[in-house]
Design a protein around this motif. Structure first.
Motif, PDB file in Angstrom:
ATOM      1  N   ALA A   1      -9.865  22.124   4.240  1.00  0.00           N
ATOM      2  CA  ALA A   1      -9.806  21.039   5.207  1.00  0.00           C
ATOM      3  C   ALA A   1     -10.169  21.559   6.595  1.00  0.00           C
ATOM      4  O   ALA A   1      -9.898  22.719   6.920  1.00  0.00           O
ATOM      5  CB  ALA A   1      -8.408  20.424   5.222  1.00  0.00           C
ATOM      6  N   PRO A   2     -10.789  20.742   7.461  1.00  0.00           N
ATOM      7  CA  PRO A   2     -11.234  21.213   8.780  1.00  0.00           C
ATOM      8  C   PRO A   2     -10.114  21.776   9.641  1.00  0.00           C
ATOM      9  O   PRO A   2     -10.323  22.726  10.389  1.00  0.00           O
ATOM     10  CB  PRO A   2     -11.864  19.976   9.410  1.00  0.00           C
ATOM     11  N   GLU A   3      -8.905  21.212   9.528  1.00  0.00           N
ATOM     12  CA  GLU A   3      -7.791  21.716  10.331  1.00  0.00           C
ATOM     13  C   GLU A   3      -7.288  23.079   9.837  1.00  0.00           C
ATOM     14  O   GLU A   3      -6.522  23.743  10.530  1.00  0.00           O
ATOM     15  CB  GLU A   3      -6.638  20.713  10.364  1.00  0.00           C
ATOM     16  N   ASN A   4      -7.739  23.507   8.651  1.00  0.00           N
ATOM     17  CA  ASN A   4      -7.375  24.819   8.114  1.00  0.00           C
ATOM     18  C   ASN A   4      -8.530  25.821   8.142  1.00  0.00           C
ATOM     19  O   ASN A   4      -8.350  26.979   7.765  1.00  0.00           O
ATOM     20  CB  ASN A   4      -6.878  24.681   6.672  1.00  0.00           C
ATOM     21  N   LEU A   5      -9.701  25.369   8.567  1.00  0.00           N
ATOM     22  CA  LEU A   5     -10.872  26.233   8.613  1.00  0.00           C
ATOM     23  C   LEU A   5     -11.034  26.800  10.025  1.00  0.00           C
ATOM     24  O   LEU A   5     -11.103  26.043  10.993  1.00  0.00           O
ATOM     25  CB  LEU A   5     -12.116  25.442   8.220  1.00  0.00           C
ATOM     26  N   PRO A   6     -11.101  28.136  10.180  1.00  0.00           N
ATOM     27  CA  PRO A   6     -11.222  28.746  11.511  1.00  0.00           C
ATOM     28  C   PRO A   6     -12.452  28.253  12.271  1.00  0.00           C
ATOM     29  O   PRO A   6     -13.486  27.932  11.670  1.00  0.00           O
ATOM     30  CB  PRO A   6     -11.329  30.244  11.205  1.00  0.00           C
ATOM     31  N   VAL A   7     -12.334  28.207  13.599  1.00  0.00           N
ATOM     32  CA  VAL A   7     -13.422  27.683  14.435  1.00  0.00           C
ATOM     33  C   VAL A   7     -14.703  28.494  14.270  1.00  0.00           C
ATOM     34  O   VAL A   7     -15.809  27.948  14.404  1.00  0.00           O
ATOM     35  CB  VAL A   7     -13.007  27.643  15.922  1.00  0.00           C
ATOM     36  N   GLN A   8     -14.591  29.793  13.992  1.00  0.00           N
ATOM     37  CA  GLN A   8     -15.805  30.597  13.864  1.00  0.00           C
ATOM     38  C   GLN A   8     -16.630  30.204  12.652  1.00  0.00           C
ATOM     39  O   GLN A   8     -17.801  30.584  12.529  1.00  0.00           O
ATOM     40  CB  GLN A   8     -15.485  32.087  13.809  1.00  0.00           C
ATOM     41  N   TYR A   9     -16.037  29.420  11.764  1.00  0.00           N
ATOM     42  CA  TYR A   9     -16.776  28.933  10.605  1.00  0.00           C
ATOM     43  C   TYR A   9     -17.023  27.428  10.678  1.00  0.00           C
ATOM     44  O   TYR A   9     -17.346  26.805   9.671  1.00  0.00           O
ATOM     45  CB  TYR A   9     -16.030  29.291   9.320  1.00  0.00           C
ATOM     46  N   GLY A  10     -16.859  26.875  11.867  1.00  0.00           N
ATOM     47  CA  GLY A  10     -17.159  25.466  12.066  1.00  0.00           C
ATOM     48  C   GLY A  10     -15.983  24.533  11.883  1.00  0.00           C
ATOM     49  O   GLY A  10     -16.144  23.307  11.923  1.00  0.00           O
ATOM     50  N   GLY A  11     -14.774  25.076  11.685  1.00  0.00           N
ATOM     51  CA  GLY A  11     -13.586  24.242  11.533  1.00  0.00           C
ATOM     52  C   GLY A  11     -12.896  23.999  12.858  1.00  0.00           C
ATOM     53  O   GLY A  11     -13.463  24.207  13.934  1.00  0.00           O
ATOM     54  N   LEU A  12     -11.637  23.573  12.796  1.00  0.00           N
ATOM     55  CA  LEU A  12     -10.866  23.237  13.994  1.00  0.00           C
ATOM     56  C   LEU A  12      -9.674  24.157  14.218  1.00  0.00           C
ATOM     57  O   LEU A  12      -8.950  23.991  15.196  1.00  0.00           O
ATOM     58  CB  LEU A  12     -10.376  21.783  13.900  1.00  0.00           C
ATOM     59  N   LYS A  13      -9.455  25.120  13.325  1.00  0.00           N
ATOM     60  CA  LYS A  13      -8.269  25.969  13.419  1.00  0.00           C
ATOM     61  C   LYS A  13      -8.487  27.119  14.406  1.00  0.00           C
ATOM     62  O   LYS A  13      -9.408  27.913  14.259  1.00  0.00           O
ATOM     63  CB  LYS A  13      -7.898  26.534  12.048  1.00  0.00           C
ATOM     64  N   ARG A  14      -7.610  27.197  15.415  1.00  0.00           N
ATOM     65  CA  ARG A  14      -7.646  28.267  16.398  1.00  0.00           C
ATOM     66  C   ARG A  14      -6.358  29.073  16.302  1.00  0.00           C
ATOM     67  O   ARG A  14      -5.290  28.518  16.058  1.00  0.00           O
ATOM     68  CB  ARG A  14      -7.797  27.702  17.817  1.00  0.00           C
ATOM     69  N   GLU A  15      -6.477  30.359  16.510  1.00  0.00           N
ATOM     70  CA  GLU A  15      -5.300  31.205  16.456  1.00  0.00           C
ATOM     71  C   GLU A  15      -4.397  30.935  17.664  1.00  0.00           C
ATOM     72  O   GLU A  15      -4.881  30.712  18.777  1.00  0.00           O
ATOM     73  CB  GLU A  15      -5.707  32.679  16.427  1.00  0.00           C
ATOM     74  N   HIS A  16      -3.088  30.942  17.434  1.00  0.00           N
ATOM     75  CA  HIS A  16      -2.092  30.749  18.493  1.00  0.00           C
ATOM     76  C   HIS A  16      -2.360  29.441  19.252  1.00  0.00           C
ATOM     77  O   HIS A  16      -2.290  29.389  20.484  1.00  0.00           O
ATOM     78  CB  HIS A  16      -2.077  31.935  19.459  1.00  0.00           C
ATOM     79  N   ASP A  17      -2.667  28.408  18.516  1.00  0.00           N
ATOM     80  CA  ASP A  17      -3.002  27.116  19.114  1.00  0.00           C
ATOM     81  C   ASP A  17      -1.736  26.409  19.602  1.00  0.00           C
ATOM     82  O   ASP A  17      -0.816  26.154  18.824  1.00  0.00           O
ATOM     83  CB  ASP A  17      -3.706  26.244  18.071  1.00  0.00           C
ATOM     84  N   GLU A  18      -1.694  26.103  20.876  1.00  0.00           N
ATOM     85  CA  GLU A  18      -0.534  25.431  21.456  1.00  0.00           C
ATOM     86  C   GLU A  18      -0.698  23.915  21.478  1.00  0.00           C
ATOM     87  O   GLU A  18       0.246  23.195  21.830  1.00  0.00           O
ATOM     88  CB  GLU A  18      -0.300  25.937  22.879  1.00  0.00           C
ATOM     89  N   ASP A  19      -1.883  23.434  21.142  1.00  0.00           N
ATOM     90  CA  ASP A  19      -2.144  21.992  21.211  1.00  0.00           C
ATOM     91  C   ASP A  19      -2.079  21.306  19.847  1.00  0.00           C
ATOM     92  O   ASP A  19      -1.525  20.213  19.720  1.00  0.00           O
ATOM     93  CB  ASP A  19      -3.521  21.746  21.838  1.00  0.00           C
ATOM     94  N   PHE A  20      -2.656  21.929  18.839  1.00  0.00           N
ATOM     95  CA  PHE A  20      -2.698  21.329  17.507  1.00  0.00           C
ATOM     96  C   PHE A  20      -2.145  22.301  16.471  1.00  0.00           C
ATOM     97  O   PHE A  20      -2.158  23.513  16.678  1.00  0.00           O
ATOM     98  CB  PHE A  20      -4.133  20.960  17.123  1.00  0.00           C
TER      99      PHE A  20
END
Length: 469
Positions: free
Chosen positions: A337-356
């Protein structure tokens, strides 16, 4: 396993039932018996049929926890019951790990048999009469790896147990292996989130091996190569600790191998160790890897993969999915899922994300070729900060972000203007009056594009109030 019934009794029961009903199902009518009869399903968009490369991507039948004995066909159910009996008899007869030592005293033989009764694999008791809910799940993995041929599955299980004893794999988690720096380790091997079915996802990133010093540290000698191989197996064991061998649990992982900027085929040590790891995985961890997804695969890798495939079974080969650099995001989003795919691979998951968090699911928008689409985030109350992020699969689009107040007398505020980028976008804006955040995406390409996006309003204290206090 039925309460109070031994594996032998269950096998006798089903054998008698087969004789009374007939065995025509086993004479060629089993839909999933042979790999050649399994349907290959590659989910592709109509306009991108040539972009998703898969090495025999079929075999979607996961050994899920819903595949209980009552749901299996007669042949497979009989095979499982026979396999249970073989394992039970081998443990009780003290020959699971080979022919027992005939020179042992009676007391020593009894003691060894008691030790064997406590044998576990991946933390699951192997003795069927213990009635552990994970035993069938483990046994089914060996059966499926051998097309439900009981003798071959039993021999594979014995070889695995012997190998684990010799390799000391049960002690491997306590060892300090791999690169000396934790930062370097996390560049090469790491777990990050889970796929759509809840399986842990393991990333293998080869780019770090382009550094000569790092490569020399990993493969500078035969001992270092063996240590790296052991570190690779250690990571599989770590992945197993993330699994749950029980009804309703997840009991396989997804592996992603990123070959971006990786050393070429001249790096023989790396490819030799990788081949050894693949063979060990195939022989001793059956059905524990759901998919092997290779991304950013350069042209030379296809030739290497064909040669390496000679050492693999058809079932292992069917687990490989290959994707070229232009199709990485699209391929990974089929599994993650996009929320579980790291941003470097085109997803939305960022490390230590304080917003989402990964619980903030993304919405999806399709944009036709040569057209414009709009994403709107209305805000009815002032005094909050709107945060949003989005990604476009394949990019090649331009976009504009602006805030449009509800009050016609107020001015529009341009946040971004026709910026063309190739990565996920994160932005925020403090809302001082009711209005709408509008993202305009212009797809000048003839291909259809998919946009994945989400937003969140966060209560905010204005900076001037903080400074005033």
């Amino acid at each position: 396993m039925a309460a109070g019934a031994s594996p032998r009794e269950e096998l006798q029961t089903i054998t008698m039932a087969e004789k009374s009903i007939g065995t025509h199902v086993e004479n060629g009518h089993d839909e999933t018996e042979n790999g050649g009869n399994e349907k290959k399903n590659i989910d592709q968009d109509d306009d991108d049929d040539d972009e998703f490369e898969s090495i025999a991507q079929g075999d979607h039948e996961e050994l899920s926890t819903t595949l209980c004995v009552d749901q299996m066909n007669r042949r497979k159910k009989k095979a499982l019951l026979e396999f249970r009996w073989r394992v039970e008899d081998a443990i009780s007869g003290n020959y699971l790990l080979g022919k027992p030592n005939e020179f042992l005293s009676r007391n020593e033989s009894i003691k060894q048999r008691e030790i064997l009764r406590e044998t576990t694999l991946w933390g699951v008791p192997l003795l069927p009469s213990k009635a552990h809910e994970g035993t069938d799940i483990v046994l089914l993995k060996f059966l499926k790896a051998k097309d439900f041929k009981v003798h071959e599955a039993f021999q594979m299980l014995r070889r695995t147990l012997k190998w684990r004893k010799e390799y000391k794999s049960d002690e491997i988690l306590d060892e300090k292996l791999g690169p000396s720096s934790d930062i370097e380790q996390n560049k090469v091997l790491y777990f990050n989130s889970r796929d759509k079915e809840g399986r842990p996802v393991c990333y293998n990133v080869y780019e770090a091996f382009g550094d000569r010093d790092f490569y020399r540290e990993a493969f500078g000698s035969e001992d270092k190569c063996e240590e790296f191989l052991r570190w690779r197996i250690q990571f599989i064991e770590k992945g197993i600790n993330k699994l749950s061998f029980k009804n309703g649990g997840v009991h396989s992982i997804v592996q992603i191998t990123d070959l971006k900027n990786s050393p070429g085929p001249a790096m023989k040590e790396l490819h030799s160790v990788s081949k050894k790891a693949l063979v060990l995985l195939q022989e001793n961890y059956p059905e524990l890897v759901h998919k092997n997804i290779v991304i950013n695969a350069p042209l030379w890798y296809y030739a290497v993969h064909i040669v390496r495939s000679r050492f693999l079974t058809q079932k292992t080969k069917r687990k490989f999915v290959l994707a070229r650099p232009t199709n990485v995001t699209k391929t990974l989003l089929k599994f993650i899922a996009p929320e579980n795919l790291p941003v470097q691979y085109g997803g939305l998951k960022r490390e230590h994300d304080e917003d989402f968090s990964t619980l903030d699911e993304a919405s999806e928008l399709k944009i036709k070729g040569n057209s414009t689409a709009y994403i709107k985030f209305p805000v009815s109350e002032a005094g909050s900060t709107m945060v949003w992020d989005f990604t476009v699969v394949g990019w090649e689009v331009s976009y504009k972000e602006e805030f449009i107040p509800d009050d016609e007398g107020s001015y529009k505020i341009l946040l971004q203007n026709q910026k063309r980028v190739g990565e996920s976008v994160r932005n925020s804006f403090y809302i001082s009056e009711p209005g709408t955040i509008v993202i305009t995406i212009d797809n000048g390409n003839y291909k259809k594009k998919t946009v994945l996006y989400r937003s969140k309003a966060k209560p905010t204290v204005p900076m001037y109030i903080l400074f005033k206090n």
